[in-house]
Design a protein around this motif. Structure first.
Motif, PDB file in Angstrom:
ATOM      1  N   LEU A  63      -5.592   7.470  -5.022  1.00  0.00           N
ATOM      2  CA  LEU A  63      -5.582   6.352  -4.090  1.00  0.00           C
ATOM      3  C   LEU A  63      -5.438   6.936  -2.693  1.00  0.00           C
ATOM      4  CD1 LEU A  63      -5.384   3.313  -3.409  1.00  0.00           C
ATOM      5  CD2 LEU A  63      -2.898   3.558  -3.655  1.00  0.00           C
ATOM      6  N   HIS A  64      -6.389   6.648  -1.823  1.00  0.00           N
ATOM      7  CA  HIS A  64      -6.365   7.124  -0.436  1.00  0.00           C
ATOM      8  C   HIS A  64      -5.960   5.953   0.452  1.00  0.00           C
ATOM      9  CE1 HIS A  64      -9.035   9.927  -2.524  1.00  0.00           C
ATOM     10  NE2 HIS A  64      -8.636  10.816  -1.635  1.00  0.00           N
ATOM     11  N   LEU A  65      -4.780   6.063   1.064  1.00  0.00           N
ATOM     12  CA  LEU A  65      -4.281   4.993   1.929  1.00  0.00           C
ATOM     13  C   LEU A  65      -4.367   5.413   3.390  1.00  0.00           C
ATOM     14  CD1 LEU A  65      -1.055   3.622   0.187  1.00  0.00           C
ATOM     15  CD2 LEU A  65      -3.281   2.552   0.373  1.00  0.00           C
ATOM     16  N   PRO A  66      -5.184   4.722   4.173  1.00  0.00           N
ATOM     17  CA  PRO A  66      -5.256   5.039   5.604  1.00  0.00           C
ATOM     18  C   PRO A  66      -3.958   4.612   6.295  1.00  0.00           C
ATOM     19  CG  PRO A  66      -6.936   3.414   4.973  1.00  0.00           C
ATOM     20  CD  PRO A  66      -6.105   3.685   3.770  1.00  0.00           C
ATOM     21  N   GLU A  67      -3.458   5.462   7.170  1.00  0.00           N
ATOM     22  CA  GLU A  67      -2.246   5.181   7.936  1.00  0.00           C
ATOM     23  C   GLU A  67      -2.629   4.712   9.336  1.00  0.00           C
ATOM     24  OE1 GLU A  67       0.656   5.251   6.496  1.00  0.00           O
ATOM     25  OE2 GLU A  67       0.085   6.274   4.655  1.00  0.00           O
ATOM     26  N   GLU A  68      -1.672   4.106  10.029  1.00  0.00           N
ATOM     27  CA  GLU A  68      -1.927   3.588  11.382  1.00  0.00           C
ATOM     28  C   GLU A  68      -2.323   4.684  12.360  1.00  0.00           C
ATOM     29  OE1 GLU A  68       1.148   1.037  12.874  1.00  0.00           O
ATOM     30  OE2 GLU A  68       1.156  -0.162  11.049  1.00  0.00           O
ATOM     31  N   ASP A  69      -1.827   5.916  12.131  1.00  0.00           N
ATOM     32  CA  ASP A  69      -2.129   7.018  13.055  1.00  0.00           C
ATOM     33  C   ASP A  69      -3.482   7.671  12.776  1.00  0.00           C
ATOM     34  OD1 ASP A  69      -1.702   8.519  10.759  1.00  0.00           O
ATOM     35  OD2 ASP A  69       0.014   9.619  11.558  1.00  0.00           O
ATOM     36  N   GLY A  70      -4.237   7.112  11.820  1.00  0.00           N
ATOM     37  CA  GLY A  70      -5.551   7.645  11.496  1.00  0.00           C
ATOM     38  C   GLY A  70      -5.548   8.630  10.339  1.00  0.00           C
ATOM     39  N   SER A  71      -4.372   9.076   9.923  1.00  0.00           N
ATOM     40  CA  SER A  71      -4.285   9.988   8.786  1.00  0.00           C
ATOM     41  C   SER A  71      -4.462   9.201   7.487  1.00  0.00           C
ATOM     42  CB  SER A  71      -2.945  10.728   8.784  1.00  0.00           C
ATOM     43  OG  SER A  71      -1.889   9.811   8.582  1.00  0.00           O
ATOM     44  N   VAL A  72      -4.583   9.922   6.402  1.00  0.00           N
ATOM     45  CA  VAL A  72      -4.730   9.301   5.081  1.00  0.00           C
ATOM     46  C   VAL A  72      -3.703   9.924   4.150  1.00  0.00           C
ATOM     47  CG1 VAL A  72      -6.269   8.968   3.102  1.00  0.00           C
ATOM     48  CG2 VAL A  72      -7.190   8.874   5.427  1.00  0.00           C
ATOM     49  N   THR A  73      -2.946   9.075   3.469  1.00  0.00           N
ATOM     50  CA  THR A  73      -1.999   9.535   2.470  1.00  0.00           C
ATOM     51  C   THR A  73      -2.631   9.347   1.103  1.00  0.00           C
ATOM     52  OG1 THR A  73      -0.167   8.857   3.887  1.00  0.00           O
ATOM     53  CG2 THR A  73       0.355   9.284   1.585  1.00  0.00           C
ATOM     54  N   VAL A  74      -2.456  10.336   0.239  1.00  0.00           N
ATOM     55  CA  VAL A  74      -3.074  10.297  -1.086  1.00  0.00           C
ATOM     56  C   VAL A  74      -1.980  10.274  -2.147  1.00  0.00           C
ATOM     57  CG1 VAL A  74      -4.649  11.468  -2.668  1.00  0.00           C
ATOM     58  CG2 VAL A  74      -5.056  11.585  -0.196  1.00  0.00           C
ATOM     59  N   PHE A  75      -2.105   9.334  -3.070  1.00  0.00           N
ATOM     60  CA  PHE A  75      -1.201   9.216  -4.209  1.00  0.00           C
ATOM     61  C   PHE A  75      -2.043   9.161  -5.478  1.00  0.00           C
ATOM     62  CE2 PHE A  75       0.810   6.651  -0.793  1.00  0.00           C
ATOM     63  CZ  PHE A  75       1.994   7.359  -0.639  1.00  0.00           C
ATOM     64  N   THR A  76      -1.453   9.573  -6.605  1.00  0.00           N
ATOM     65  CA  THR A  76      -2.124   9.318  -7.882  1.00  0.00           C
ATOM     66  C   THR A  76      -1.780   7.894  -8.311  1.00  0.00           C
ATOM     67  OG1 THR A  76      -0.301  10.072  -9.295  1.00  0.00           O
ATOM     68  CG2 THR A  76      -1.934  11.745  -8.586  1.00  0.00           C
ATOM     69  N   TRP A  77      -2.654   7.318  -9.117  1.00  0.00           N
ATOM     70  CA  TRP A  77      -2.389   5.973  -9.623  1.00  0.00           C
ATOM     71  C   TRP A  77      -1.112   5.960 -10.461  1.00  0.00           C
ATOM     72  CZ3 TRP A  77      -6.957   2.436 -11.296  1.00  0.00           C
ATOM     73  CH2 TRP A  77      -7.848   2.286 -10.231  1.00  0.00           C
ATOM     74  N   GLY A  78      -0.878   7.018 -11.227  1.00  0.00           N
ATOM     75  CA  GLY A  78       0.334   7.090 -12.041  1.00  0.00           C
ATOM     76  C   GLY A  78       1.582   7.050 -11.179  1.00  0.00           C
ATOM     77  N   GLU A  79       1.532   7.752 -10.049  1.00  0.00           N
ATOM     78  CA  GLU A  79       2.663   7.750  -9.118  1.00  0.00           C
ATOM     79  C   GLU A  79       2.904   6.340  -8.578  1.00  0.00           C
ATOM     80  OE1 GLU A  79       3.990  10.306  -5.162  1.00  0.00           O
ATOM     81  OE2 GLU A  79       1.880  10.280  -5.753  1.00  0.00           O
ATOM     82  N   VAL A  80       1.839   5.644  -8.231  1.00  0.00           N
ATOM     83  CA  VAL A  80       1.965   4.275  -7.717  1.00  0.00           C
ATOM     84  C   VAL A  80       2.554   3.361  -8.785  1.00  0.00           C
ATOM     85  CG1 VAL A  80       0.671   2.253  -6.897  1.00  0.00           C
ATOM     86  CG2 VAL A  80       0.136   4.537  -6.000  1.00  0.00           C
ATOM     87  N   MET A  81       2.076   3.459 -10.002  1.00  0.00           N
ATOM     88  CA  MET A  81       2.588   2.604 -11.080  1.00  0.00           C
ATOM     89  C   MET A  81       4.086   2.844 -11.303  1.00  0.00           C
ATOM     90  SD  MET A  81       0.140   0.631 -12.160  1.00  0.00           S
ATOM     91  CE  MET A  81       0.328   0.168 -13.879  1.00  0.00           C
ATOM     92  N   ARG A  82       4.498   4.084 -11.275  1.00  0.00           N
ATOM     93  CA  ARG A  82       5.922   4.389 -11.452  1.00  0.00           C
ATOM     94  C   ARG A  82       6.744   3.918 -10.261  1.00  0.00           C
ATOM     95  NH1 ARG A  82       2.858   7.698 -14.135  1.00  0.00           N
ATOM     96  NH2 ARG A  82       3.378   8.198 -16.281  1.00  0.00           N
ATOM     97  N   HIS A  83       6.147   3.962  -9.075  1.00  0.00           N
ATOM     98  CA  HIS A  83       6.827   3.431  -7.889  1.00  0.00           C
ATOM     99  C   HIS A  83       7.070   1.930  -8.050  1.00  0.00           C
ATOM    100  CE1 HIS A  83       7.945   2.422  -3.824  1.00  0.00           C
ATOM    101  NE2 HIS A  83       6.975   1.522  -3.814  1.00  0.00           N
ATOM    102  N   ILE A  84       6.066   1.216  -8.528  1.00  0.00           N
ATOM    103  CA  ILE A  84       6.205  -0.230  -8.722  1.00  0.00           C
ATOM    104  C   ILE A  84       7.381  -0.519  -9.651  1.00  0.00           C
ATOM    105  CG2 ILE A  84       5.102  -2.305  -9.671  1.00  0.00           C
ATOM    106  CD1 ILE A  84       2.365  -0.986  -8.923  1.00  0.00           C
ATOM    107  N   ILE A  85       7.453   0.210 -10.740  1.00  0.00           N
ATOM    108  CA  ILE A  85       8.526   0.022 -11.717  1.00  0.00           C
ATOM    109  C   ILE A  85       9.882   0.333 -11.091  1.00  0.00           C
ATOM    110  CG2 ILE A  85       9.508   0.922 -13.864  1.00  0.00           C
ATOM    111  CD1 ILE A  85       6.489   1.452 -14.711  1.00  0.00           C
ATOM    112  N   ALA A  86      10.002   1.502 -10.463  1.00  0.00           N
ATOM    113  CA  ALA A  86      11.276   1.936  -9.877  1.00  0.00           C
ATOM    114  C   ALA A  86      11.701   1.012  -8.740  1.00  0.00           C
ATOM    115  CB  ALA A  86      11.154   3.376  -9.381  1.00  0.00           C
ATOM    116  N   HIS A  87      10.753   0.514  -7.973  1.00  0.00           N
ATOM    117  CA  HIS A  87      11.044  -0.377  -6.856  1.00  0.00           C
ATOM    118  C   HIS A  87      11.780  -1.618  -7.347  1.00  0.00           C
ATOM    119  CE1 HIS A  87       9.924  -3.878  -4.379  1.00  0.00           C
ATOM    120  NE2 HIS A  87      10.274  -3.072  -3.386  1.00  0.00           N
ATOM    121  N   GLU A  88      11.275  -2.226  -8.403  1.00  0.00           N
ATOM    122  CA  GLU A  88      11.924  -3.440  -8.905  1.00  0.00           C
ATOM    123  C   GLU A  88      13.289  -3.133  -9.494  1.00  0.00           C
ATOM    124  OE1 GLU A  88      11.235  -7.585 -11.194  1.00  0.00           O
ATOM    125  OE2 GLU A  88       9.540  -6.374 -10.560  1.00  0.00           O
ATOM    126  N   ILE A  89      13.404  -2.035 -10.219  1.00  0.00           N
ATOM    127  CA  ILE A  89      14.701  -1.667 -10.800  1.00  0.00           C
ATOM    128  C   ILE A  89      15.731  -1.460  -9.689  1.00  0.00           C
ATOM    129  CG2 ILE A  89      15.922   0.112 -12.108  1.00  0.00           C
ATOM    130  CD1 ILE A  89      13.270   0.353 -13.794  1.00  0.00           C
TER     131      ILE A  89
END
Length: 162
Positions: A102-128
């Protein structure tokens, strides 16, 4: 992965039922930590979960504000409207999706890259994380919080009582 999403949904539903026993003023009251209030935190959990799933699917993000959903009934309705799409995505999850990028553009013009697995685990941990905050606020009100136990909820494939 699916078990932890189901766990979060189960616990969220229990928090909604817990909220039914609390005056709306207490649910809306500004508090220290989390999203600043019980109902706002529940709204935030549903919003963040759905938003990340939409982003992974390349769909537009949800941009509503809590003030438009500041009642238990409205938050529950919103959550229900999001849940089907999230559930369908989670149920289709397979190992081939784990390392998709997943390539997420940032406000400063840079791009942050995450794996989908990392995002899914973030969603889970965020709610916990926010479930913990709800538990603190529950105790501050002198009420018993919803159990955060995963064990004993019947989510395991080999769960049985003898």
């Amino acid at each position: 992965m699916e078990m932890l999403f189901k766990y979060n949904w189960m616990v969220r539903e229990e928090w909604y039922r817990w909220c039914e026993e609390v005056e709306e003023a207490e649910l809306l009251k500004k508090r220290t930590g989390g999203m600043g209030g019980i109902l706002h935190t529940l709204f935030h959990n549903a919003d963040v979960e759905w938003s990340w799933i939409r982003i992974l699917q390349g769909k537009p993000d949800f941009m509503e504000r809590f003030e438009s959903y500041n009642s238990l009934e409205r938050v529950r309705e919103l959550d229900a409207s999001f849940r089907l799409e999230v559930q369908q995505f989670v149920e289709k999850w397979d190992n081939d999706m784990e390392n998709k990028l997943l390539h997420l553009p940032e406000e400063d013009g840079s791009v942050t890259v995450f794996t989908w697995g990392e995002v899914m685990r973030h969603i889970i941990a965020h709610e916990i994380h926010h479930i913990g905050q709800l538990s603190v606020w529950s105790r501050e009100l002198g009420l018993k919080p919803v159990s955060a136990n995963l064990i004993g909820r019947g989510l395991g494939s080999h769960h049985s009582k003898k």
